[in-house]
Every structure is written in C-alpha cells, then in structure tokens.
Scaffold this motif. Structure first.
Motif, mmCIF file in Angstrom:
data_model
loop_
_atom_site.group_PDB
_atom_site.id
_atom_site.type_symbol
_atom_site.label_atom_id
_atom_site.label_comp_id
_atom_site.label_asym_id
_atom_site.label_seq_id
_atom_site.Cartn_x
_atom_site.Cartn_y
_atom_site.Cartn_z
ATOM 1 N N ASP A 175 0.840 -1.201 0.000
ATOM 2 C CA ASP A 175 0.000 0.000 0.000
ATOM 3 C C ASP A 175 0.873 1.249 0.000
ATOM 4 O OD1 ASP A 175 -2.152 -1.650 0.069
ATOM 5 O OD2 ASP A 175 -3.090 -0.744 1.834
ATOM 6 N N MET A 176 2.004 1.166 0.673
ATOM 7 C CA MET A 176 2.923 2.307 0.642
ATOM 8 C C MET A 176 3.707 2.334 -0.673
ATOM 9 S SD MET A 176 5.983 3.384 3.250
ATOM 10 C CE MET A 176 4.888 4.299 4.327
ATOM 11 N N TYR A 177 4.074 1.160 -1.159
ATOM 12 C CA TYR A 177 4.879 1.055 -2.376
ATOM 13 C C TYR A 177 4.140 0.217 -3.417
ATOM 14 C CZ TYR A 177 8.727 3.045 0.240
ATOM 15 O OH TYR A 177 9.524 3.894 0.967
ATOM 16 N N PRO A 178 3.283 0.842 -4.219
ATOM 17 C CA PRO A 178 2.498 0.073 -5.199
ATOM 18 C C PRO A 178 3.356 -0.720 -6.169
ATOM 19 C CG PRO A 178 1.618 2.298 -4.965
ATOM 20 C CD PRO A 178 2.918 2.265 -4.210
ATOM 21 N N SER A 179 4.636 -0.364 -6.295
ATOM 22 C CA SER A 179 5.505 -1.154 -7.165
ATOM 23 C C SER A 179 5.631 -2.586 -6.667
ATOM 24 C CB SER A 179 6.889 -0.506 -7.242
ATOM 25 O OG SER A 179 7.460 -0.416 -5.942
ATOM 26 N N LEU A 180 5.302 -2.809 -5.398
ATOM 27 C CA LEU A 180 5.425 -4.144 -4.810
ATOM 28 C C LEU A 180 4.089 -4.896 -4.771
ATOM 29 C CD1 LEU A 180 7.817 -3.219 -1.857
ATOM 30 C CD2 LEU A 180 8.437 -4.258 -4.040
ATOM 31 N N ARG A 181 3.037 -4.307 -5.340
ATOM 32 C CA ARG A 181 1.728 -4.998 -5.356
ATOM 33 C C ARG A 181 1.860 -6.349 -6.042
ATOM 34 N NH1 ARG A 181 -3.224 -2.533 -4.798
ATOM 35 N NH2 ARG A 181 -4.030 -3.607 -6.640
ATOM 36 N N GLY A 182 1.358 -7.364 -5.352
ATOM 37 C CA GLY A 182 1.408 -8.707 -5.914
ATOM 38 C C GLY A 182 2.754 -9.382 -5.735
ATOM 39 N N ARG A 183 3.725 -8.663 -5.194
ATOM 40 C CA ARG A 183 5.074 -9.236 -5.075
ATOM 41 C C ARG A 183 5.519 -9.378 -3.627
ATOM 42 N NH1 ARG A 183 7.294 -9.069 -10.095
ATOM 43 N NH2 ARG A 183 8.542 -10.778 -9.289
ATOM 44 N N VAL A 184 5.051 -8.510 -2.756
ATOM 45 C CA VAL A 184 5.395 -8.597 -1.340
ATOM 46 C C VAL A 184 4.081 -8.569 -0.560
ATOM 47 C CG1 VAL A 184 6.489 -7.454 0.624
ATOM 48 C CG2 VAL A 184 7.660 -7.523 -1.588
ATOM 49 N N ALA A 185 3.810 -9.659 0.144
ATOM 50 C CA ALA A 185 2.531 -9.780 0.840
ATOM 51 C C ALA A 185 2.595 -9.289 2.278
ATOM 52 C CB ALA A 185 2.065 -11.238 0.814
ATOM 53 N N LEU A 186 3.787 -9.031 2.776
ATOM 54 C CA LEU A 186 3.964 -8.616 4.172
ATOM 55 C C LEU A 186 3.280 -7.289 4.483
ATOM 56 C CD1 LEU A 186 7.723 -9.165 5.121
ATOM 57 C CD2 LEU A 186 5.731 -10.342 6.079
ATOM 58 N N SER A 187 2.929 -7.111 5.740
ATOM 59 C CA SER A 187 2.529 -5.812 6.262
ATOM 60 C C SER A 187 3.587 -5.348 7.260
ATOM 61 C CB SER A 187 1.174 -5.901 6.981
ATOM 62 O OG SER A 187 0.161 -6.202 6.060
ATOM 63 N N PHE A 188 3.675 -4.029 7.420
ATOM 64 C CA PHE A 188 4.546 -3.502 8.465
ATOM 65 C C PHE A 188 4.010 -3.923 9.836
ATOM 66 C CE2 PHE A 188 5.145 -0.328 5.029
ATOM 67 C CZ PHE A 188 6.513 -0.414 4.885
ATOM 68 N N SER A 189 4.931 -4.195 10.744
ATOM 69 C CA SER A 189 4.543 -4.485 12.130
ATOM 70 C C SER A 189 5.278 -3.530 13.057
ATOM 71 C CB SER A 189 4.960 -5.908 12.534
ATOM 72 O OG SER A 189 4.342 -6.856 11.728
ATOM 73 N N ALA A 190 4.624 -3.164 14.140
ATOM 74 C CA ALA A 190 5.349 -2.450 15.186
ATOM 75 C C ALA A 190 6.477 -3.357 15.665
ATOM 76 C CB ALA A 190 4.400 -2.100 16.322
ATOM 77 N N PRO A 191 7.608 -2.771 16.042
ATOM 78 C CA PRO A 191 8.791 -3.580 16.395
ATOM 79 C C PRO A 191 8.496 -4.674 17.413
ATOM 80 C CG PRO A 191 9.361 -1.244 16.296
ATOM 81 C CD PRO A 191 7.877 -1.334 16.105
ATOM 82 N N GLU A 192 7.698 -4.351 18.433
ATOM 83 C CA GLU A 192 7.493 -5.338 19.493
ATOM 84 C C GLU A 192 6.638 -6.517 19.016
ATOM 85 O OE1 GLU A 192 6.772 -2.197 19.542
ATOM 86 O OE2 GLU A 192 4.631 -1.896 19.851
ATOM 87 N N LYS A 193 5.888 -6.322 17.911
ATOM 88 C CA LYS A 193 5.059 -7.407 17.402
ATOM 89 C C LYS A 193 5.751 -8.217 16.305
ATOM 90 C CE LYS A 193 1.342 -4.483 16.867
ATOM 91 N NZ LYS A 193 0.098 -4.133 16.166
#
Lengths: 347, 347, 347, 347
Positions: free
Chosen positions: A44-62
């Motif tokens: 969502d932040m980097y549409p160039s990665l749509r369909g290529r990176v499925a991860l979401s950002f996590s807070a460090p502790e999570k």
C-alpha cells in the motif's frame, strides 16, 4: 530458505531491499517493522510491490524478528546499535545499512554522529561489509556494518593504488570529487530535496566536512596499512539514482612506469560486481542503474603525473541494499551473486 | 513610486513576486514579513536575490505594512482574510494570491478549504483578479482575490467559447485535462514532492475533487451567464514550472460552421499577455517560462465535433505572481505590462 | 532453449529486448543484426550489457537468423514486412515490434505510414499481439504484429467497458488524453528530442492525427464488435519511460448503476500483468518502471456520468519488448510470465 | 541606438542573444542570418520570441550586416574567421562567440580545432573578451574572441590566486573538476544529447583532452605571467543550463597565512557580475539561472593546504551571450550592465 527481517523498511534502502529480496531464490521475507505504519501492507505504501510482497509492516514489538536468520537495519543512525545485541544473543545475524558499526573509533563516531555509541564492545567484532576487500571476514561474521554509498565508490576506486606494499601515489593528498543522485538523501521530507529545489540545479555541499570522510579514510588506511590524507567534496546531481566519483591521485616518480590499467584489471580479476572498463572509457551512472555493478575507468591525461579514476555505482544497490544482499549471500555460504544479477535498466 | 508589502515571502509565489518587483520601475519594496525568519535578509534565503533585494524578513507585528500602498499576501489559505480588513481600513489595497477571496459562496469555501470564512462581508467587494475578464472591476478594486494557477488557464482557454450570447459548445460537459509542474505544490517539505518521488514519473491526482474545480466553474459561469458542468483532472509533471491544460468541448450542431480560430483571435485581440497561436500549433510550456504570457492553440481534429484547446502558462507568473503585478498595474493606473515584459527563458 | 534472433537491435526496444532476454531462462540469444554496426560487440554500444550479452552485431546477410526459432523485428516501419515472408517460409516465427502487421486494412496502413504494404497476403494471418485480448490466437500464431505503446494502454483501459454485449458508454465519443516519456520517440538524433528541448517542458503533439489512432480504433472495434469513435491527444512528458493514459467515457443512462470497479476487477481477474487498483487510486508511471505490469484505476468523479480511467505502463516493456516476450512465451507454450517478473524499480 | 547583427542565430547562444538584446534599451536588432532558414520569422522557430522579435532569418548574402555597428557570430568554429575581415574593413565591430579568436597560437588552434586558421594576422589584434580581466583592452577593441563557457568559470575562479606578484598556490598542478548542463553541447541533433540518453544520468567526458584546456591555460598564464599546469575534467549534468566548477589548488607553505576569503572579495570588489559569497557558502547553479551573474565561494577544508573554490555561472549567459553583451556595452561606452540586470529565475 533464509528467513529475513527488515527493521525500518519505509525508506529508499528499505524498499530497495524488498525489491531485491522479493525475487531472491533463497530468501523468505519474514518480518518488516515500522512503528508508524503498523498494520499497513507494504504494497500500500509502495504500489511497485503490489502482488510481489505480501507482508505488512509491524510495530517492532510485534514483529517476528526472533524467527529470522538475519535482520537488516535500514534505519536512521543509532537504531541498530540499540537493538543488535539482543538479536545477536538470540543467534540472529545482523546487517546494518546505517553507520552504527562502520567506524572502529567510538570517539570519531561520536564526533561525526553526535551521539554516544550504545555498544562499543561490539565494534571489535563488527565486520565492514565491503566484500571486495573483506570477503573472508564477512563469511565468518555475525554482525556487519555496511559501507556508506560514497565510501564504497571511493574505496574500490582507490584500492588497487593503495593495496601494494609500496606506495604508487601520494597517499597524503588524495582528492575525491563525488557526485550523487538525490535518493542518497533518503526519503525525508526536507525542503532542499524537493524537486522544485533540486532539479535543474547542481551544487556542492558539506565541503567543510562530511560523515563519509572519516569512514573512507579508515577504509583506505586499512587497505594500504599507511596513513592516508583525503579531501572529499560531495555534490548533488539532479537525478534519482547513481554516484559518480572522480578520484585524483598524484603518481609518485618511482611509480611512473606503472601500467595502471593492468593494475586495476588484475586487482579486480574475478570480481562479479566490479567492472574495469577499457582504457579511455567514461562510465555513465545509467550503465549500472538498478544493478549491483560498479564500473571503473582509469585515465592518465597527457601521460602526466596525475591519475584520474572514474567510478560509477547505483547508490541504492552496490552503495546500500545490494551490497547488503551480497554480504548476506557470503555469510550464508551462497553464491555471492544470487538474486543480484539484474541487468542495468537502460535507458 | 508604489510602496509594496509582501506578507509571507518565503514560498515560491513570494520569491517570484520579489523577482518581478525588484525590477519594476514604479515599485519600492517596503516590507516583507515572515514570523519564522524575522531578521533574516531575504537574499540569505534566496541567493538569487543577492545584490538585488536589500530587505530582511520582519515579524508581522514589526513590518511596516501600514506604510505600504498595496500589500500582497503570498500565504497559506486563511491568512489574508484575517489581516485584510485592518489593512483596507487603513487605506491599503490588498491582493491575495491564496484562495480567501476567490469563491463568492462562503459555504463552498468552507466545504473545500475546511475553515470558516473570517470576513464574508468583504466577499461582495472582492474582485476576481483575472484582467482579461475583469479589467474594469480590477481598476476600481481595493481588494483582489487572484485566480488559482489551473483556473487561470481553464477560464482563459474556455472564455471565447462561453462568452457569446448563445452557446457554441455543450457547456454541461466540459473536460479539462490539466498538467502542472511541481512548483505548483509550493515550497512545503512533503515526501510526495521530493525529487526522488516526483521526477521521472507522471501521475494524476485529486480526480475525486480539487479545490480549483468550484473556482473554475464559478468563473466559467460568470463568463457565460449559464450553468456550466466541468470535469477537471489535474496531473503532476516532472518539471519545475508550467501548466499545460488540454481542454475538450463538444461543438453544438448549430455552431458547427463557426471559425473557432478567428473567434479566439478576435476575443483576445489587443491582449498583451494572451497569444493565440496559428492554427495547428502545439504550444510548449517552455515558450512562456518565467514570463507572464499565456499561449493558446485551437484544434478541431478531423474537423469533427470535438474542440481541443491547448493552453500553456507559467504557473508562478501568469498563474500567480505575474497576474498579481498585472492587477496592481491596473489598480494604480499604470501601463498594464509595466515590469512584466520578460522574454521567456528558452531553453 | 528457444533460439532468438533480433533484427535491428540498436534502438531502445532492441536494447530492452536484450535486457529481458539476457535473463530469460529458456532463451538462447543467437543473432542480432545491424548493418551499420556489423562486428561491434553489443556491449560496446550498451555498456549496461557488459558481461551479460556476448553477441556482436552482424550485417543482416551474415546473421544466423535461419538458425533461430523466432525472430524479433525492432526496426523502423517497413523492414519486417520485407523480410518476414522468407523467415516464415523457413519455419521461423516472427514478432514485429513495428507497425507492419498491426493494421488489417492496407489502405489505412498506406495512408498513415506513407508506403505500400509489401506483403498484404500475410495480414490475414498476422495476429495482433495483445495477450489479454488475443491469447488463444497468439498461441497458434507464427506471425505477430505487436501493438504500439499508446494503443496497448488505451485498449486495455477501455476493454472492460466495450467487451460486453450491450454498450455501457457512448462508444462514439471516447477521449484519450495520453502522456508518454521521451523514449517513445526512439533513439533517433532529432532536435526535438534533445534534453535541452524536451526536459523541463510539456507539450501536446500530433493533435491533428497520430498513427496510433487508427490502430486503436481497429482494436477497440474488434473488442466491442461495434463502431467506435475516439479522439486521441498525445503529449510528451519530460521523463524517460512510462505512459499515462487518462481515458474519458460518457456513461449511458441505462448503465448508470453499473459497478465499474467490479467490472474491471472481473474482466482482468487472473491476468498476471494487469493490476486493477483499489477504487480511488492514482497509479504512477514509476510503479511499473522497467516491468511488464500495467496498472488501472477507475474513477467516477462526483458519481456523475463521466468515467475517468487512469492507465500506466512502461512503454518499453508492456508497451513493446515485454509484451513481445509475453507473446513469445505464449507461442512456445511456456509460462506466460517466464523471464518477465522483474519488480518495478522504485524510486 | 546600436545596430546589431547576428550571424547564425538558430542555436542556443543565438536565441539567448536574441532574448537579451530584445530588451536592451540601446540596441536595434537589424539583421540575423541563417542560410537554411532564409525567410523564416525568428519567432516561428522560437515561439518564446513571438511578439518580441519581428526579424526574419536572412541568407547571409541578403542580410543587412553592412548596416550594423556590431556583428555577433553565434556560429560553429571557423565561420567568424572567414567573414570577420570584410566586416572589420567596413568599420563594423565583431564579437565571436566561437573559438576562432580565442587562441593566440595558430598551431595550438589548428591542433585542437582541426582546421587551418583563416586570418592569423587578426589574432594579434583580437581581444579576449573577459571583462573582469581585460576591461581596458575590450573598450578599445574592434574584434573580440569571447571565452568559452568552462574557461570563463575557471579563469575567474582562479584569477585572485594567480594575479599576485608571488605565487600563492602550486600553479603547476591545478585541478578543475567541472560540470555543465546539456545546453553546452548546443542545439545539434546527436544521440548522446537526447533526453533519453542524458537525463537521469551523469558522466565525465573528454578526460583525455578538451578544447577548453589550452584556452584556459593561456588565460591563466596571462593572468599570472607564469607557467600554469592544469588538469581539466568536464562532466555532463542532467540539467539544461549552468556550469559548476570545483577548483582545487595546493596552498604553498609560504602562503599558508593568507586570508583567501578577503583576497577574493578584494579582487572582485566593484565587479557587477561576480559575487563572492560569504565563507562557507555552497553556490547553486540555479542562483544564477538566466542571469549574467557568476558566484564564487572559497573553502579550505580542515584549514589544510588545499583550497577548494566553487564557481557557478549560466553557461549561456555569463558563459556566452551575456558576456558578449557585456563586452558590447564596454566597447560602445555604455554602462556595462545595461540590459543585463535580469534577476535569476528561481525556482
């Protein structure tokens, strides 16, 4: 598969790591942290990665950093040195793209970065991640301080001149006139980096002193084993990616008969990511765009006593993320070029 | 000599006002305000003005605005409407480059700008500063709301089609596909305006709705006296200055025999800052770079029922500061082109 | 391994083919022709290919095209139609990146390209190489006319609207306002393409008529089975790669309740190289830079009767070389995405 | 009014002369030649001049050059030396923007420009048109050889160091690392100057030897009266206008206590077009864009023995057309800054 975590993946070196790792055949992207963007899909932040990176950002502790085999820090200076000890204790390798583990002398670090060093005891163990100079040490390392973008180009550009047992050039008065594209300043909202300010424009900056100076001098001295004096003048180029370093060195009278072209070709023979171009070449930054390659050309105008070395690299790849992946490959016993054989994008 | 004050001179429209006014033969720059930069010589922030503008920024309360004959507001929306009443009461004319006095309907203003209007009573008096449409009213005005950059190009581009007693085109379904350089976003530190984000890239934005839409519809309806429907799609171009508006209009069957080239030439005959180019031309934004000129070309592809109007202007000059100076000239009875005859910079 | 030949590899589509094919796991680059550069190593002209492409250019008569399985023509219009018949007779498949086999009507071809067609008999057999429309025919083809860069974006952008049995929009008055980076003009030495002319500038061109108009109309009519009217206005953007097409269509009253977002998502479900973005998105050209992806966003401003479709592609990849490789994969029964999964380069 | 002719007005220095002369209060544009464009209104080639320059191009034999008081040559090298003698004989002053009258030594000229010199007898009379060095001679001259763009920046940047009776720096080993925008290559259709080649890219060129080297050495030696050794490395910057020269000089031990900032300020005191910036400044090319100003900053990193001088100019103005107008003003006894007080265009 190597489980990889990234701390601080919202900047340009972070997204470049994602671009490279997304197609690396031996990597499983496992965690990426951002406190601010917790829960946001990376794509969502980097549409160039749509369909290529499925991860979401996590807070460090999570974030599941503890499940990783290696964690990259693509963070501002000061973050990695706070978090690295715990990760290392958990058996996780650490590769820092910032400056926390570059300088061996904490006083120098504190002078240039304006903060105390959080774990000076790790500095002796940290390996400077420049494979063409430090390959054996990298292979055994668990903690890597990756070189800065400018320092990579200067050290590889000067290395063949300095590596020999006797000096070939006046090592006390090297001059490096370097030019960088704007992505080198990172993805920070600053007026000076606005397109309306930086495009159709050219300027020097930091002539008084730049953090990459002590790092480069340390590296050059490690290569030569002798004191080195360097004047470093960085400039800002109105382009996105790329560094072009124009390096000057005065040939010593006793070295005047040296075949410098041959010296460079021999020094880098067998290197996958250093290309010594034919004599008389003028390498262009676009010839390495979006690739891990660094190209060098050696000039001696008028056959005089001044050498002019031209070096180009992509500051985000060989100058940052790509070099990090190269180190990772070495640390895990993989083919050093795995996942890094992108053909430069031209035009 | 006209004593001129500028409120908020640190942004791009502010520095452009300074560029234009520094060589205006009838202007004495008297005061320029910036709370944040109080005491800083203007030329320290903008070295392009070294030796040309001797003023320093003053905090608003210290600035000698009361000694001025006219004050320009080059500020964020909302500032001018707070300060204009006192200046007007003191007999000082006011020209606002922001949106505070553009929209006649306070409900529309509040909907699009998200703040209540501070002095709705002045709206009836405020004159919309588009000289080619409103020259007589400008001459008598003491309060000017200058058009936005996009609206200037759209209104002047459509004006000849709408100004007649009977409609020539389907006024209910106009389409304006507009493109702007990055200086239109102002000198704000925002990630999306970084050179590494905005250069070598092209995108639309604000397709759902943009503040310049209601302003333009209001202006077009004032020209035609009839309801107008407009779809406005702005795009960001990787260049510093310039707007290119591509305007579409469906020719009504009863107007099919109109000589549109002649219509445009006649409509703008005598205008100093509107250039109707020969039929078949493709005006380039650089042909008006750093000048107050706006150029128009009229196309009717395949002699069909769709008109394509191409309009270029420099968003910082005819789209902002230059138009402000043009209005000032009119308000003070000077030759309308005084201080505005810069030849466009090419290449 | 597929043996691949390239005729005319010195232009931008040629070098882009080389970039893509150099890492394609099922391709063996066998021959590349250039009369002018006969004998020159490809990597001497394009240093980005040093160490990656070992081939040298050969004069056409010396090139080993007859040993190839497929030959790409990255040549000016008119070359492929002269050489294709002999290659086809020899059992070699042909993919033309130029216009020789795009238009089915030779009169239209001759009108727009100013030359007689050399082999009209092959036109009936030639397949238009737009996989998302023509996949089955491509699989069986031995001769492909690849779509132009603009036509690819317009046809895929309009396809979901036109593909149904009943019209959803006014198909007689479509408007395509398209913007292309400068590599679309090719690697020809022309004043108008100089950086000093084309950078920091924006203009429309070819408003009177452009060769991609009849091609696109032919394609849109093939999709809808009904007559289509299109106004096409191309513009030149100061960036290297990328096309952004802003497509307008008037929704018919009877289609007003259509869920256009869903229509697009369903139409392209399963497509590897078409990404329908979430409602409200503004795709950027850089989000597909150097990749074969095309991204689409659907807008309906103010829920009115005008649809605005935003389409981005890299003109050298999905608009040319990448689409050619995609067709080749289909023709040889390979996974359609083989060798084409480059992550877009951002920033 | 001075009647001015221009030979060869179709290139960038020609159109820049037109921009400057069109608003010069003491100039009447009388003739402009171009064989190829005979009869074409200048404003048809350069729409930026519509309404501002009424002249048409004339074939040389038809042009009213003999009615002029001064003729500028904005032509390729070799043209002015063929035509200047007849003009001078007719009492017309000549200002050559090309290289025909820059080099005093015809052997050097012939070596670097590859053609015999057509009128060596005029060389002794020709004055090198660098006002800050040669003002008195320019005032009396009837034939001016204008400096090249790079040489202007290098000579003015080094002049204060070299002008004294005793050397301050090692004059045998000066290093000039210079960077130019693309307009320096002129308006010639060449592949290397295409936007798709030159933008988003950076490279050095001509490291082996560049024509501006002998010219600059000649000029520096004229300033110092001593032999000078210079290494000159030019680079191409992806911007339209501007030169940034980064000049290096080794301070001699006996000069180590020199106040170099004061030296520069005193040397250029009173100069209208040279701005010595405060110590520690980093001049940007945009700070002089489209103006005749040249800005200099003096650095001595770490208070060591290396001086770093930063110089910026607009290559088309102070580096070419503007300097020509400055010389014309001097030659005709006008205020040196007449018609040259444009405020730089920023942003």
């Amino acid at each position: 598969m190597i489980k990889v975590g990234i701390v601080g993946g919202t900047g340009y070196t972070g997204v470049e790591l994602l671009r490279l790792l997304a197609t690396h055949p031996e990597v499983e992207l496992t965690a990426i942290t951002s406190r601010k963007e917790d829960g946001l899909p990376v794509a969502d932040m980097y549409p160039s990665l749509r369909g290529r990176v499925a991860l979401s950002f996590s807070a460090p502790e999570k974030a599941r950093l503890n499940e990783c085999d290696v964690v990259f820090f693509a963070t501002p200076h000061g973050v990695a040195m706070a978090q690295a000890p715990a990760l290392l204790d958990a058996g996780i390798k650490v590769i820092d793209l910032a400056a926390d583990f570059r300088l061996q002398d904490t006083a120098v670090f504190e002078q240039w970065y304006g903060m105390p060093h959080a774990c000076p005891s790790l500095l002796a163990e940290a390996v400077y991640g420049l494979p063409e100079v430090n390959r054996a040490a990298i292979a055994k390392a668990r903690l890597i301080g990756l070189p800065g973008c400018y320092p990579t180009s200067m050290q590889l550009g000067y290395a063949p001149l300095l590596a020999g047992a006797t000096p070939l050039v006046n090592e006390a008065s090297l001059i490096a006139d370097c030019k960088s594209g704007v992505s080198g300043a990172g993805r920070k909202a600053e007026v000076g980096s606005l397109m309306a300010e930086a495009s159709d424009n050219f300027k020097a900056y930091g002539v008084k002193g730049h953090r990459h100076l002590p790092e480069t001098v340390q590296g050059l001295q490690a290569i030569s084993g002798r004191p080195v004096g360097l004047t470093f003048v960085p400039h800002l180029v109105p382009m996105i990616r790329g560094i072009h370093s124009t390096l000057y060195a005065q040939i010593l009278p006793e070295a005047s008969n040296t075949d410098f072209q041959a010296l460079y070709e021999q020094h880098f023979a067998g290197e996958r990511f250093v290309d010594v171009m034919p004599a008389g070449s003028h390498p262009e930054t676009r010839s390495v765009r979006a690739s891990n390659m660094l190209r060098i050309a050696v000039h001696r105008p008028g056959n005089g006593n001044l050498l002019v070395i031209l070096v180009v690299e992509d500051n985000l790849v060989k100058g940052a993320a790509g070099q990090g992946v190269q180190c990772m490959n070495i640390m895990f016993g993989l083919d050093e070029s795995l996942g890094l054989m992108h053909v430069p994008v031209m035009p």
